[in-house]
Design a protein around this motif. Structure first.
Motif, mmCIF file in Angstrom:
data_model
loop_
_atom_site.group_PDB
_atom_site.id
_atom_site.type_symbol
_atom_site.label_atom_id
_atom_site.label_comp_id
_atom_site.label_asym_id
_atom_site.label_seq_id
_atom_site.Cartn_x
_atom_site.Cartn_y
_atom_site.Cartn_z
ATOM 1 N N LEU A 181 0.832 -1.213 0.000
ATOM 2 C CA LEU A 181 0.000 0.000 0.000
ATOM 3 C C LEU A 181 0.865 1.260 0.000
ATOM 4 O O LEU A 181 0.576 2.231 -0.695
ATOM 5 N N GLU A 182 1.928 1.238 0.800
ATOM 6 C CA GLU A 182 2.818 2.394 0.861
ATOM 7 C C GLU A 182 3.559 2.607 -0.459
ATOM 8 O O GLU A 182 3.778 3.739 -0.878
ATOM 9 N N LEU A 183 3.929 1.522 -1.107
ATOM 10 C CA LEU A 183 4.618 1.626 -2.392
ATOM 11 C C LEU A 183 3.710 2.249 -3.440
ATOM 12 O O LEU A 183 4.152 3.045 -4.268
ATOM 13 N N ARG A 184 2.418 1.917 -3.406
ATOM 14 C CA ARG A 184 1.448 2.556 -4.318
ATOM 15 C C ARG A 184 1.446 4.069 -4.112
ATOM 16 O O ARG A 184 1.429 4.835 -5.078
ATOM 17 N N LYS A 185 1.437 4.497 -2.852
ATOM 18 C CA LYS A 185 1.438 5.928 -2.543
ATOM 19 C C LYS A 185 2.726 6.584 -3.030
ATOM 20 O O LYS A 185 2.706 7.701 -3.563
ATOM 21 N N ILE B 275 4.613 5.604 -5.519
ATOM 22 C CA ILE B 275 4.564 5.669 -6.984
ATOM 23 C C ILE B 275 3.705 6.853 -7.428
ATOM 24 O O ILE B 275 4.079 7.606 -8.320
ATOM 25 N N LYS B 276 2.569 7.023 -6.778
ATOM 26 C CA LYS B 276 1.688 8.156 -7.106
ATOM 27 C C LYS B 276 2.401 9.488 -6.870
ATOM 28 O O LYS B 276 2.339 10.402 -7.692
ATOM 29 N N ASP B 277 3.118 9.570 -5.748
ATOM 30 C CA ASP B 277 3.877 10.787 -5.429
ATOM 31 C C ASP B 277 4.977 11.035 -6.456
ATOM 32 O O ASP B 277 5.167 12.166 -6.920
ATOM 33 N N LEU B 278 5.669 9.982 -6.859
ATOM 34 C CA LEU B 278 6.749 10.133 -7.830
ATOM 35 C C LEU B 278 6.217 10.570 -9.190
ATOM 36 O O LEU B 278 6.823 11.409 -9.863
ATOM 37 N N LYS B 279 5.064 10.027 -9.600
ATOM 38 C CA LYS B 279 4.452 10.457 -10.854
ATOM 39 C C LYS B 279 4.081 11.940 -10.805
ATOM 40 O O LYS B 279 4.244 12.660 -11.794
ATOM 41 N N ILE C 27 7.278 13.953 -11.234
ATOM 42 C CA ILE C 27 7.717 13.963 -12.636
ATOM 43 C C ILE C 27 6.882 14.965 -13.430
ATOM 44 O O ILE C 27 7.421 15.763 -14.207
ATOM 45 N N ALA C 28 5.573 14.938 -13.226
ATOM 46 C CA ALA C 28 4.692 15.870 -13.946
ATOM 47 C C ALA C 28 5.032 17.316 -13.593
ATOM 48 O O ALA C 28 5.043 18.192 -14.470
ATOM 49 N N LYS C 29 5.336 17.559 -12.322
ATOM 50 C CA LYS C 29 5.677 18.919 -11.872
ATOM 51 C C LYS C 29 6.974 19.400 -12.530
ATOM 52 O O LYS C 29 7.059 20.533 -13.001
ATOM 53 N N VAL C 30 7.971 18.534 -12.574
ATOM 54 C CA VAL C 30 9.252 18.906 -13.188
ATOM 55 C C VAL C 30 9.076 19.123 -14.689
ATOM 56 O O VAL C 30 9.646 20.051 -15.260
ATOM 57 N N GLU C 31 8.267 18.268 -15.334
ATOM 58 C CA GLU C 31 8.058 18.412 -16.775
ATOM 59 C C GLU C 31 7.343 19.710 -17.119
ATOM 60 O O GLU C 31 7.564 20.269 -18.182
ATOM 61 N N LEU D 104 11.022 5.324 -10.899
ATOM 62 C CA LEU D 104 9.644 4.904 -11.104
ATOM 63 C C LEU D 104 9.587 3.488 -11.680
ATOM 64 O O LEU D 104 8.783 2.655 -11.235
ATOM 65 N N ASP D 105 10.446 3.191 -12.635
ATOM 66 C CA ASP D 105 10.497 1.841 -13.206
ATOM 67 C C ASP D 105 10.835 0.804 -12.130
ATOM 68 O O ASP D 105 10.229 -0.267 -12.078
ATOM 69 N N MET D 106 11.792 1.124 -11.279
ATOM 70 C CA MET D 106 12.170 0.188 -10.218
ATOM 71 C C MET D 106 11.015 -0.028 -9.239
ATOM 72 O O MET D 106 10.741 -1.160 -8.836
ATOM 73 N N PHE D 107 10.321 1.041 -8.883
ATOM 74 C CA PHE D 107 9.179 0.927 -7.970
ATOM 75 C C PHE D 107 8.057 0.100 -8.592
ATOM 76 O O PHE D 107 7.416 -0.703 -7.919
#
Length: 195
Positions: A69-73, A75-79, A82-86, A129-132
């Motif tokens: 469950l924490e890993l899902r969170k 991943i969502k945070d990392l996405k 990425i969107a913010k940096v882009e 993100l790929d590793m997660f």
């Protein structure tokens, strides 16, 4: 070349990755060609699948369930990062001296481009993100195998909704057609006390 790329994309979709990218030195594509890079992607993808299928034998723990469950969170945070940096406008510009043609008269020319720091940050985030995503897929595979061994059909559905689909208790209540979210949560908690 087209077939290999399609197979690579299908395998990436099978793995559940939003994007599949083997982070390779930029010069490698130029030196060995795109066809070989696609073959490398396919081979790595197949190796990942074989690795995931051979993971069996690990005992499921409460910690693994909560980590999924924490890993899902994460991943969502990392996405979101990425969107913010882009979206950031990290265009850099500079002026250089140039001359064109005869007579050679020196004049200033402006150049612009994307910040190397932004490019590297996005590349690093995507690698993470790929590793997660692979780690989450491994966990979900183990959890799914464990869920299949449960005798109680309601408990299997609750566990699947919670740890595979990542649903909250209210949504699980509706899917299970319970009158209260506590019903599903209590069944879940009583089971976890036993393991």
């Amino acid at each position: 070349m087209g077939t290999i790329k399609v197979v690579s994309i299908i395998l990436a979709a099978f793995l559940g990755l939003d994007r599949f990218n083997i982070l390779i030195n930029d010069n490698l594509e130029k030196s060995i060609g795109k066809e070989i890079l696609y073959v490398v992607e396919v081979v790595c993808c197949i190796a990942s699948i074989v690795f995931l299928l051979n993971l069996g034998g690990t005992q499921l723990t409460k910690k693994m369930l909560s980590q999924s469950l924490e890993l899902r969170k994460e991943i969502k945070d990392l996405k979101a990062r990425i969107a913010k940096v882009e979206k950031r406008n990290d265009i850099v510009s500079d002026t250089v001296q140039s001359s064109n043609g005869f007579p050679y008269t020196q004049h200033s020319v402006g150049i612009t481009g994307v910040s190397a720091r932004k490019y590297k940050l996005i590349k690093d985030y995507n690698k993470k993100l790929d590793m997660f995503m692979i780690k989450l897929l491994q966990m979900q595979n183990e959890i799914e195998d464990f869920i299949e061994t449960l005798e109680d059909a309601d408990l299997r559905r609750i566990m699947r909704y919670r740890y595979i689909d990542g649903f909250g208790w209210v949504k699980i209540m509706h899917l299970m057609e319970y009158n209260s979210e506590d019903t599903a949560r209590k069944k879940h908690d009583r089971f976890l006390e036993k393991i």
